[in-house]
Design a protein around this motif. Structure first.
Motif, PDB file in Angstrom:
ATOM      1  N   ILE A 149       0.845  -1.204   0.000  1.00 27.61           N
ATOM      2  CA  ILE A 149       0.000   0.000   0.000  1.00 27.61           C
ATOM      3  C   ILE A 149       0.880   1.255   0.000  1.00 27.61           C
ATOM      4  O   ILE A 149       0.551   2.271  -0.605  1.00 27.61           O
ATOM      5  CB  ILE A 149      -0.978  -0.002   1.201  1.00 27.61           C
ATOM      6  CG1 ILE A 149      -2.069  -1.063   0.967  1.00 27.61           C
ATOM      7  CG2 ILE A 149      -1.609   1.379   1.424  1.00 27.61           C
ATOM      8  CD1 ILE A 149      -3.103  -1.175   2.052  1.00 27.61           C
ATOM      9  N   GLU A 150       2.032   1.148   0.663  1.00 23.20           N
ATOM     10  CA  GLU A 150       2.958   2.294   0.680  1.00 23.20           C
ATOM     11  C   GLU A 150       3.564   2.563  -0.697  1.00 23.20           C
ATOM     12  O   GLU A 150       4.249   3.565  -0.896  1.00 23.20           O
ATOM     13  CB  GLU A 150       4.101   2.031   1.671  1.00 23.20           C
ATOM     14  CG  GLU A 150       3.664   2.080   3.118  1.00 23.20           C
ATOM     15  CD  GLU A 150       4.783   1.657   4.073  1.00 23.20           C
ATOM     16  OE1 GLU A 150       5.921   1.433   3.609  1.00 23.20           O
ATOM     17  OE2 GLU A 150       4.508   1.536   5.268  1.00 23.20           O
ATOM     18  N   GLY A 151       3.346   1.635  -1.625  1.00 21.33           N
ATOM     19  CA  GLY A 151       3.846   1.831  -2.982  1.00 21.33           C
ATOM     20  C   GLY A 151       5.154   1.123  -3.245  1.00 21.33           C
ATOM     21  O   GLY A 151       5.782   1.326  -4.270  1.00 21.33           O
ATOM     22  N   LYS A 152       5.573   0.280  -2.286  1.00 21.82           N
ATOM     23  CA  LYS A 152       6.835  -0.449  -2.480  1.00 21.82           C
ATOM     24  C   LYS A 152       6.537  -1.887  -2.878  1.00 21.82           C
ATOM     25  O   LYS A 152       5.394  -2.300  -2.924  1.00 21.82           O
ATOM     26  CB  LYS A 152       7.631  -0.426  -1.178  1.00 21.82           C
ATOM     27  CG  LYS A 152       7.956   0.972  -0.698  1.00 21.82           C
ATOM     28  CD  LYS A 152       8.676   0.887   0.642  1.00 21.82           C
ATOM     29  CE  LYS A 152       8.693   2.242   1.324  1.00 21.82           C
ATOM     30  NZ  LYS A 152       8.606   2.101   2.781  1.00 21.82           N
ATOM     31  N   VAL A 153       7.614  -2.651  -3.127  1.00 17.90           N
ATOM     32  CA  VAL A 153       7.439  -4.067  -3.438  1.00 17.90           C
ATOM     33  C   VAL A 153       6.846  -4.763  -2.215  1.00 17.90           C
ATOM     34  O   VAL A 153       7.312  -4.556  -1.098  1.00 17.90           O
ATOM     35  CB  VAL A 153       8.802  -4.707  -3.801  1.00 17.90           C
ATOM     36  CG1 VAL A 153       8.642  -6.198  -4.049  1.00 17.90           C
ATOM     37  CG2 VAL A 153       9.394  -4.029  -5.021  1.00 17.90           C
ATOM     38  N   GLY A 154       5.804  -5.558  -2.434  1.00 19.87           N
ATOM     39  CA  GLY A 154       5.116  -6.213  -1.320  1.00 19.87           C
ATOM     40  C   GLY A 154       5.926  -7.323  -0.697  1.00 19.87           C
ATOM     41  O   GLY A 154       5.764  -8.485  -1.025  1.00 19.87           O
ATOM     42  N   GLU A 155       6.821  -6.950   0.208  1.00 19.58           N
ATOM     43  CA  GLU A 155       7.633  -7.931   0.911  1.00 19.58           C
ATOM     44  C   GLU A 155       7.381  -7.790   2.400  1.00 19.58           C
ATOM     45  O   GLU A 155       7.225  -6.679   2.890  1.00 19.58           O
ATOM     46  CB  GLU A 155       9.122  -7.670   0.651  1.00 19.58           C
ATOM     47  CG  GLU A 155       9.618  -8.314  -0.606  1.00 19.58           C
ATOM     48  CD  GLU A 155      11.003  -7.830  -0.984  1.00 19.58           C
ATOM     49  OE1 GLU A 155      11.668  -7.180  -0.156  1.00 19.58           O
ATOM     50  OE2 GLU A 155      11.417  -8.102  -2.116  1.00 19.58           O
ATOM     51  N   PRO A 156       7.381  -8.912   3.122  1.00 19.21           N
ATOM     52  CA  PRO A 156       7.145  -8.824   4.563  1.00 19.21           C
ATOM     53  C   PRO A 156       8.304  -8.129   5.266  1.00 19.21           C
ATOM     54  O   PRO A 156       9.421  -8.109   4.755  1.00 19.21           O
ATOM     55  CB  PRO A 156       7.070 -10.282   5.016  1.00 19.21           C
ATOM     56  CG  PRO A 156       7.047 -11.098   3.791  1.00 19.21           C
ATOM     57  CD  PRO A 156       7.625 -10.292   2.689  1.00 19.21           C
TER      58      PRO A 156
END
Lengths: 640, 206
Positions: free
Chosen positions: A317-324
């Motif tokens: 959601i922050e606009g970055k790659v969805g990584e944990p």
């Protein structure tokens, strides 16, 4: 279209509800067609068009109402059409059936028998939905209204008492009181984690930092599970209402709905719902005149399975790659842009209005001591009835599979059931009477997860199944932490080797070492649970592993490298079917000559096995192949 | 700032709330191994070599010391047969991608934990990259240039660190990435270019 009224008090809402109800004629004939993904794939739009054309043709356009509704979960029997006021449910409807439905059922009030549900085992039929065994044992709190609501029409939802829970929360309850009620209900997170929802809300409410966010997780990516999608497609306002109530209770004025881009109907459904709720004054500034402001944005996920994990979803959601990211400090305290963020599954949010209206005590009486309420399972695999089932927590696996699922297809023997999606465990027959809830499933090495439930029969190989899920997770691991990335890489290699007959004696030990490290040390839940299918496969079906490794035998006759096709000369009728169908010309023999398989040429595609009408083609594994019959041997004719 | 008291390997330690177990241990002279941690950079929690066992409210679990915040009454065990086995397995797993020919901290830890870098590698045939994807170079680059000339591409087993072609100009040749690399992968000299994947693309070799 009439002018939309802006609701500026609870009284307005009630007035509007009465007006909507007054406008409706319950005795007026109407037809509802499911237009969710499953039914649409099976041709629901063509059925819809056929209804429109037929009603036009017969001059019944104004007398009969046509309605688009959401999913009821019995997708394999779609497209589903329900005719009101008799509430007759027709399944597998094709456009060419439509004229008959209109003239017979709508005009003459008769029933088209062949379109009714027919029980595979008994041959009995059912006219109404609730008479179908698949539905009889369900308790549908969340999915019930999907049949009555056009998801694109907010008035349908309001007519059924929609947004009353929001009015009650805003005008009769303090935020603390709302949280208290959710706690009293003992509602636990429906996304699979089972974390107490009330506690999570309270944590976010009390956390330092502004603004606060509330988020809907509708990023379901498990193979075979689709309940999050069905709910979002069929009843988006129930999710939205729960989210607004949550925002009020937590002190958030901004919400996100994270929904997969691959669910276009769900995206459209929730986007329309948000727009309509804003027009009606149920979302936005000064909701219903209460002074509470709340806005919602839809965030479309780009398709990564791991993005369903809370910290990965927030990173996305922050606009970055969805990584944990490490979340020893919970996302409820430090989430999106390090602000307190409360994430719940769409089913959890949709449960909230029910609890507010009917009370926490009511909800707690459903289900088990530790897990209240209902759970939606996606019952798939080798059962007679497949689809979405909503049942009270604590129902046994046996009831789910045999009463609702109608037992194993083709009278085969049950072998295992995998619950909780790709990283759930394989549960063997000895636990069929296990009551299904968050805690019991964990005890046997599996999990509730998203509610996936894949039933397997005797023809399924448990090593191959573990291989399948490891390969799925290998594709979906983000690759950030070493145990998950490299652990899955090595596990996949070992499992593929074992399935190909290249397993080594030490593989069991190596697998256990890696699985243990992944479970203990991985960064996020994907890695921590990724070894579940492997570990349970080893725990409950160790003999199958040993057969594969030592005897090079696959007892379920699934692993290609370990089987051979053989034609029983006593049974072969020399019909030439398999001989002609074989794509590599491996079947030998000829007209009036018993057929046999040339093992050198055979590519083990299984075509001969499938086309044989005399049960003459056998799969052999771990046993010597009998020599082929003497050349020109005549078939033993049946009945002679 | 609130002071909390925790126990690391039976040593009572007082530290400010918000410091991590790793930082607290370091100040008390307790060594915890790391590969993806670098003082001054945001903890990343990717290598998991700093896994330690904690006991909290009577329940024990394994956490990454570099990220877990110190809490009042926390009990931490930094070495035990269980932890050693986890660390050994992690280093051996790191070997799958990195290969046996690594230097620096990775080599030192492999010796200390008797990890056989070819244990799992022998099974999976792949070109060694000498990289364990600890991400220190990537994070260090952001700090150094306020932008990043290098970063990750690919997902899962296809993840690699590369020089972003369109950002190559932002590389200040500060050599920070080379100095912080825990496997000796990044070199400014020598036969192999530091980020072979993109260099190959740029030179038209791939």
């Amino acid at each position: 279209m009439e002018t939309v009224k802006c609701i500026s008090s609870p009284e307005d809402l009630e007035k509007l509800r009465q007006e909507i109800i007054a406008k409706r004629e319950p005795s007026k004939p109407s037809v509802s067609v499911c237009v969710s993904t499953g039914c649409v794939a099976l041709g629901a739009w063509r059925v819809m068009e056929a209804f429109k054309a037929e009603l036009d043709k017969q001059g019944l356009k104004d007398e009969v109402e046509i309605k688009e509704t959401g999913c009821l979960g019995f997708c394999e029997q779609g497209p589903r059409v329900t005719v009101y006021p008799q509430e007759i449910c027709y399944l597998k409807v094709k456009p060419e059936d439509v004229p008959e439905i209109v003239s017979k059922t709508i005009l003459e009030k008769q029933i088209v028998e062949r379109l009714l549900y027919t029980d595979r085992a008994t041959g009995g039929t059912a006219q109404k939905l609730e008479d179908i065994p698949f539905y009889k044992y369900q308790l549908r709190l969340l999915l019930e209204d999907n049949a009555k609501i056009d998801p694109k029409n907010i008035e349908d939802y309001i007519a059924l008492g929609g947004y009353c829970a929001l009015a009650k929360s805003l005008f009769e309850m303090t935020p603390e009181r709302v949280i208290e009620e959710i706690k009293k209900a003992n509602l636990r997170g429906r996304g699979g984690g089972g974390f107490p929802t009330g506690l999570k809300w309270e944590t976010t409410r009390n956390a330092l930092g502004e603004p606060k966010y509330v988020i809907v997780n509708c990023d379901q990516g498990d193979p075979g599970a689709f309940m999050d999608r069905s709910l979002m497609e069929g009843n988006p306002h129930s999710v939205l209402e729960g989210l607004i109530i949550g925002g009020y209770a937590i002190g958030a004025h901004e919400g996100f709905v994270y929904v997969r881009e691959e669910y276009p109907i769900a995206v459209e459904s929730i986007s329309t719902a948000i727009r309509q709720a804003e027009e009606y004054g149920l979302l936005g500034e000064n909701i219903m005149g209460s002074g509470f402001n709340f806005r919602v944005k839809v965030h479309r996920g780009a398709g990564a399975f791991v993005s369903g994990e809370s910290s990965a979803l927030m990173t996305a959601i922050e606009g970055k790659v969805g990584e944990p990211r490490p979340k020893y400090v919970h996302t409820a305290v430090k989430g999106i842009w390090d602000k307190p963020s409360c994430l719940n599954n769409d089913k959890t949010w949709a449960t909230v209005p029910l609890i507010i209206l009917r009370g926490g005590q009511w909800f707690r009486r459903i289900g088990t001591e530790g897990s209240s309420g209902t759970m939606i399972f996606s019952l798939v695999g080798k059962v007679n009835n497949t689809g979405l089932v909503e049942v009270p927590m604590g129902i046994t696996l046996r009831d789910l599979i045999y009463k609702i699922g109608g037992g194993i297809r083709g009278g085969k023997r049950f072998k295992a059931v995998q619950t909780g999606g790709p990283s759930g465990g394989l549960i063997p027959e000895e636990y069929l009477d296990l009551p299904v809830d968050f805690d019991e499933l964990t005890k046997v090495g599996s999990m509730m997860g998203s509610g996936g439930m894949v039933v397997m029969d005797e023809d399924i190989c448990m090593v191959d199944t573990a291989r399948y899920f490891v390969d799925f997770l290998l594709e979906e691991s983000c690759g950030k932490c070493i145990p998950c990335r490299e652990g899955l890489r090595v596990l996949s290699k070992i499992l593929n080797d074992v399935c190909e007959g290249k397993g080594k004696d030490e593989d069991v030990q190596t697998t256990e070492d890696i699985a243990e490290t992944m479970r203990e040390a991985s960064l996020c839940a994907l890695g921590q649970t990724a070894a579940n299918p492997v570990l349970t496969s080893l725990k409950y079906f160790r003999d199958e592993w040993e057969q594969h490794i030592r005897d090079k035998r696959c007892s379920a006759r699934v692993c290609k490298a370990l089987i051979n096709y053989y034609i029983d000369p006593e049974k072969c009728q020399a019909c030439l079917f398999c001989l002609r169908e074989c794509p590599v010309g491996a079947v030998q023999g000829g007209k009036d000559q018993v057929h046999w398989v040339d093992q050198e040429k055979c590519v083990k595609c299984g075509t001969c096995y499938e086309v044989c009408n005399f049960d003459a083609v056998k799969k052999l594994s771990g046993e010597p192949i009998p020599p082929h019959p003497p050349k020109g041997m005549k078939p033993v004719r049946k009945g002679k | 700032m609130k002071i909390v008291t925790l126990k690391i390997d039976d040593k009572e330690i007082k530290t400010e709330e918000g410091t991590t177990i790793l930082e607290a241990a370091k100040r008390a002279g307790v060594e915890i191994p790391t590969l993806c941690y670098l003082e001054g950079l945001e903890p990343y929690g990717a290598c998991r070599v700093c896994s330690v066992e904690i006991e909290r409210r009577g329940r024990s679990r394994i956490v990454a010391a570099c990220c877990y915040p110190a809490e009042e009454g926390l009990k931490v065990v930094t070495r035990s047969p269980k932890i050693d086995k986890i660390r050994k397995t992690i280093i051996e797993l790191a070997g799958v991608m990195a290969g046996e020919d690594v230097a620096g901290e990775t080599r030192a830890l492999a010796s200390e934990y008797h990890a056989d870098l070819s244990r799992f590698r022998a099974r999976v045939s792949m070109e060694p990259t000498k990289c364990i994807l600890c991400g220190i170079c990537v994070r260090r680059c952001i700090e150094a240039t306020w932008d990043s000339a290098i970063g990750f591409i690919g997902r899962g087993v296809n993840r690699r660190v590369v020089l972003y072609p369109e950002r190559a100009g932002t590389c200040a040749i500060c050599n920070y990435c080379q100095r912080v690399c825990p496997t000796g992968r990044i070199s400014s000299t020598g036969p192999d270019p530091p980020f072979p994947h993109v260099d190959d693309v740029l030179s038209g070799r791939k």
